[in-house]
Design a protein around this motif. Sequence first.
Motif, short mmCIF file in Angstrom:
data_model
loop_
_atom_site.label_atom_id
_atom_site.label_comp_id
_atom_site.label_asym_id
_atom_site.label_seq_id
_atom_site.Cartn_x
_atom_site.Cartn_y
_atom_site.Cartn_z
N SER A 54 0.84 -1.20 0.00
CA SER A 54 0.00 0.00 0.00
C SER A 54 0.87 1.24 0.00
O SER A 54 1.98 1.23 0.54
CB SER A 54 -0.90 0.01 1.24
OG SER A 54 -1.79 -1.08 1.20
N GLY A 55 0.37 2.31 -0.59
CA GLY A 55 1.10 3.57 -0.62
C GLY A 55 0.53 4.51 -1.66
O GLY A 55 -0.65 4.42 -2.01
N VAL A 56 1.37 5.41 -2.14
CA VAL A 56 0.99 6.38 -3.16
C VAL A 56 1.86 6.14 -4.39
O VAL A 56 3.08 6.02 -4.28
CB VAL A 56 1.18 7.83 -2.65
CG1 VAL A 56 0.91 8.84 -3.76
CG2 VAL A 56 0.27 8.10 -1.47
N LEU A 57 1.22 6.05 -5.54
CA LEU A 57 1.94 5.86 -6.80
C LEU A 57 2.68 7.16 -7.12
O LEU A 57 2.05 8.18 -7.37
CB LEU A 57 0.96 5.49 -7.91
CG LEU A 57 1.54 5.06 -9.25
CD1 LEU A 57 2.39 3.80 -9.11
CD2 LEU A 57 0.43 4.82 -10.25
N VAL A 58 4.01 7.13 -7.05
CA VAL A 58 4.79 8.36 -7.23
C VAL A 58 5.39 8.50 -8.63
O VAL A 58 5.72 9.60 -9.03
CB VAL A 58 5.91 8.52 -6.16
CG1 VAL A 58 5.30 8.74 -4.80
CG2 VAL A 58 6.84 7.34 -6.15
N GLY A 70 10.43 -9.05 -18.84
CA GLY A 70 10.34 -9.49 -17.46
C GLY A 70 11.36 -8.80 -16.57
O GLY A 70 12.52 -8.66 -16.94
N GLY A 71 10.93 -8.32 -15.41
CA GLY A 71 11.81 -7.68 -14.45
C GLY A 71 12.03 -6.19 -14.70
O GLY A 71 12.67 -5.52 -13.89
N GLN A 72 11.48 -5.65 -15.78
CA GLN A 72 11.68 -4.23 -16.10
C GLN A 72 10.85 -3.36 -15.16
O GLN A 72 9.71 -3.68 -14.82
CB GLN A 72 11.27 -3.96 -17.55
CG GLN A 72 11.56 -2.56 -18.02
CD GLN A 72 11.31 -2.39 -19.52
OE1 GLN A 72 11.12 -3.34 -20.25
NE2 GLN A 72 11.30 -1.16 -19.96
N LEU A 73 11.41 -2.22 -14.74
CA LEU A 73 10.73 -1.29 -13.83
C LEU A 73 9.54 -0.65 -14.53
O LEU A 73 9.67 -0.11 -15.62
CB LEU A 73 11.72 -0.22 -13.36
CG LEU A 73 11.16 0.85 -12.42
CD1 LEU A 73 10.73 0.23 -11.09
CD2 LEU A 73 12.20 1.93 -12.17
N LEU A 74 8.37 -0.70 -13.85
CA LEU A 74 7.16 -0.09 -14.39
C LEU A 74 6.79 1.19 -13.64
O LEU A 74 6.40 2.18 -14.25
CB LEU A 74 5.97 -1.05 -14.27
CG LEU A 74 5.99 -2.28 -15.14
CD1 LEU A 74 4.83 -3.19 -14.79
CD2 LEU A 74 5.93 -1.89 -16.59
N ALA A 75 6.92 1.14 -12.30
CA ALA A 75 6.47 2.28 -11.48
C ALA A 75 7.10 2.18 -10.10
O ALA A 75 7.73 1.18 -9.76
CB ALA A 75 4.95 2.25 -11.36
N THR A 76 6.92 3.26 -9.32
CA THR A 76 7.38 3.24 -7.93
C THR A 76 6.24 3.69 -7.03
O THR A 76 5.40 4.52 -7.41
CB THR A 76 8.60 4.16 -7.71
OG1 THR A 76 8.29 5.47 -8.18
CG2 THR A 76 9.82 3.63 -8.45
N ILE A 77 6.22 3.13 -5.82
CA ILE A 77 5.20 3.43 -4.82
C ILE A 77 5.90 3.89 -3.55
O ILE A 77 6.86 3.26 -3.10
CB ILE A 77 4.34 2.18 -4.51
CG1 ILE A 77 3.58 1.74 -5.76
CG2 ILE A 77 3.39 2.45 -3.35
CD1 ILE A 77 2.83 0.43 -5.60
N ASP A 78 5.43 4.99 -2.96
CA ASP A 78 5.94 5.50 -1.69
C ASP A 78 5.06 4.92 -0.59
O ASP A 78 3.90 5.31 -0.44
CB ASP A 78 5.90 7.02 -1.68
CG ASP A 78 6.43 7.62 -0.38
OD1 ASP A 78 6.79 6.85 0.54
OD2 ASP A 78 6.49 8.86 -0.30
N THR A 79 5.60 3.97 0.17
CA THR A 79 4.82 3.33 1.23
C THR A 79 4.70 4.19 2.48
O THR A 79 3.77 4.04 3.25
CB THR A 79 5.43 1.96 1.62
OG1 THR A 79 6.77 2.17 2.06
CG2 THR A 79 5.40 1.00 0.44
N SER A 80 5.62 5.11 2.70
CA SER A 80 5.53 5.96 3.89
C SER A 80 4.39 6.96 3.77
O SER A 80 3.84 7.41 4.77
CB SER A 80 6.86 6.69 4.14
OG SER A 80 7.16 7.54 3.06
N ALA A 81 4.00 7.34 2.57
CA ALA A 81 2.87 8.26 2.39
C ALA A 81 1.59 7.62 2.88
O ALA A 81 0.75 8.27 3.49
CB ALA A 81 2.75 8.65 0.92
N ALA A 82 1.42 6.32 2.67
CA ALA A 82 0.23 5.62 3.15
C ALA A 82 0.27 5.50 4.66
O ALA A 82 -0.74 5.65 5.34
CB ALA A 82 0.11 4.25 2.51
N ALA A 83 1.46 5.24 5.22
CA ALA A 83 1.59 5.09 6.67
C ALA A 83 1.25 6.39 7.38
O ALA A 83 0.55 6.40 8.39
CB ALA A 83 2.99 4.63 7.04
#
Length: 173
Positions: A54-58, A70-83
Amino acid sequence: MAIIEVVVPELSESVSEASLIEWKKKVGDRVSADEVLIEIETDKIVMEVPAPESGVLVSIQQGNGASVTGGQLLATIDTSAAASAEVSAPKQAAPQQPAPIQHAPAPQPTAPAAAAVAAAAETAAPSVKVMPSAAKMMANLGLNPADVVGSGKGGRITKEDVRNTHPQPAAKS
């Protein structure tokens, strides 16, 4: 700030690449663990890629229609924003209107192949659906969707239809 990477799942041995069909979330959206972020299509299946936490799609690294492996980066999520949102939520006594989320513009594919895929899909008659992988193949081969007979569900044009219309020479071993 804890950043989690979302990557393309490992593809089967016989599949070397996949096409991104549709992002279900935008930059700035909150996501829950296991919530579907994007649909990916290979020549065999369409699969959903869930959020690992869980988090915010940054950030979104690859736009709709992009070819990925396979294995290529698609996106990043900031989990501390959800916390931080979960910690501050119980302290509020009265419910409040959610603040409008400002979305960053979706990244535009910059590769010439992405433009060719879009052009191939747009040249199809409105009633003809072209699968993204088939549109890319047609663009690479210079085929018009009107020249290919679709055998997929509802007359959709698949990679196999393109291969049958324009057979490739056998690969050298």
